[in-house]
Design an enzyme around this catalytic site. Structure first.
Site, mmCIF file in Angstrom:
data_model
loop_
_atom_site.group_PDB
_atom_site.id
_atom_site.type_symbol
_atom_site.label_atom_id
_atom_site.label_comp_id
_atom_site.label_asym_id
_atom_site.label_seq_id
_atom_site.Cartn_x
_atom_site.Cartn_y
_atom_site.Cartn_z
ATOM 1 N N ASN A 81 0.803 -1.227 0.000
ATOM 2 C CA ASN A 81 0.000 0.000 0.000
ATOM 3 C C ASN A 81 0.834 1.275 0.000
ATOM 4 O O ASN A 81 0.319 2.354 0.286
ATOM 5 C CB ASN A 81 -0.977 -0.016 1.173
ATOM 6 C CG ASN A 81 -1.821 -1.273 1.174
ATOM 7 O OD1 ASN A 81 -1.734 -2.075 2.091
ATOM 8 N ND2 ASN A 81 -2.596 -1.493 0.126
ATOM 9 N N VAL A 88 1.670 7.051 0.169
ATOM 10 C CA VAL A 88 0.849 6.119 0.943
ATOM 11 C C VAL A 88 -0.554 6.089 0.357
ATOM 12 O O VAL A 88 -1.162 7.131 0.114
ATOM 13 C CB VAL A 88 0.800 6.541 2.430
ATOM 14 C CG1 VAL A 88 -0.149 5.641 3.223
ATOM 15 C CG2 VAL A 88 2.197 6.508 3.030
ATOM 16 N N CYS A 89 -1.057 4.883 0.162
ATOM 17 C CA CYS A 89 -2.391 4.708 -0.423
ATOM 18 C C CYS A 89 -3.268 3.942 0.556
ATOM 19 O O CYS A 89 -3.245 2.708 0.588
ATOM 20 C CB CYS A 89 -2.272 3.959 -1.747
ATOM 21 S SG CYS A 89 -3.852 3.727 -2.561
ATOM 22 N N ILE A 90 -3.994 4.693 1.397
ATOM 23 C CA ILE A 90 -4.984 4.075 2.275
ATOM 24 C C ILE A 90 -6.268 4.894 2.174
ATOM 25 O O ILE A 90 -6.239 6.092 1.885
ATOM 26 C CB ILE A 90 -4.519 3.954 3.747
ATOM 27 C CG1 ILE A 90 -4.114 5.302 4.334
ATOM 28 C CG2 ILE A 90 -3.428 2.923 3.892
ATOM 29 C CD1 ILE A 90 -3.801 5.263 5.814
ATOM 30 N N HIS A 94 -7.871 9.241 1.038
ATOM 31 C CA HIS A 94 -8.489 9.519 -0.259
ATOM 32 C C HIS A 94 -9.526 10.625 -0.104
ATOM 33 O O HIS A 94 -10.220 10.713 0.911
ATOM 34 C CB HIS A 94 -9.143 8.257 -0.824
ATOM 35 C CG HIS A 94 -8.137 7.201 -1.168
ATOM 36 N ND1 HIS A 94 -8.474 5.884 -1.345
ATOM 37 C CD2 HIS A 94 -6.799 7.265 -1.370
ATOM 38 C CE1 HIS A 94 -7.396 5.192 -1.635
ATOM 39 N NE2 HIS A 94 -6.358 6.008 -1.652
#
Length: 169
Positions: A81, A88-90, A94
């Site tokens: 992730n 950081v992609c959580i 978003h």
């Protein structure tokens, strides 16, 4: 909104300094800019990341908390992730609202009630329990799914070692 967001961020920073939260530390990169933070995430116990000190930046928009900050690891980290460039992609980072891909529910995405503390607790949780269904690093996700105790573990161990060396520079 700029003045309100600045006050809110100063309040959150003061609270974190007064009552530190286990698993991370946070401060300003430059005392003159409340919108640029440096955080150090301590690798969670009983995970492959244990013992690591992973530096990252949190960049807050001027309309925080209506919109989420961006988080980027400076220390190399091999994780499904975290994109190879460190982004950081959580879900909670978003933009708020509907997910155009239909993967996330609106309540899983950014909400103005989130704080630096809730963001960091989510990131620590992400390290302990990656989401392989929505990877930012497809190669890491593939290795994590197919060989978690082999190649993936070796790459994470190398990142932990390097983070330890960098922590004392």
């Amino acid at each position: 909104m700029t003045e309100q967001s600045s006050l809110l961020l100063r309040k959150q920073l003061a609270e974190l300094n007064k009552n530190p939260v286990e698993g991370f530390s946070a401060g300003l990169i430059d005392d003159e800019d409340i919108y640029q933070w440096e955080v150090v995430v301590i690798g969670p116990q009983d995970t492959l990341f244990e013992g690591g000190f992973f530096k990252a930046t949190l960049t807050f928009p001027r309309d925080y908390p209506l919109r989420p900050p961006k988080m980027k690891f400076i220390t190399e980290i091999w994780h499904p992730n975290v994109a190879k460039n460190g982004d950081v992609c959580i879900s909670i980072l978003h933009e708020p609202g509907e997910d155009k891909y239909g993967y996330e529910k609106p309540e899983e995405r950014w909400l103005p009630i989130h704080t630096v503390e809730t963001i960091m607790i989510s990131v620590i949780s992400m390290l302990a329990d990656p989401n392989g269904d929505s990877p930012a690093n497809v190669d890491a996700a593939k290795e994590w799914r197919e060989d978690p105790t082999g190649v993936f573990k070796k790459k994470v161990a190398r990142c932990v070692r390097r983070s330890q060396e960098m922590a004392f520079d």
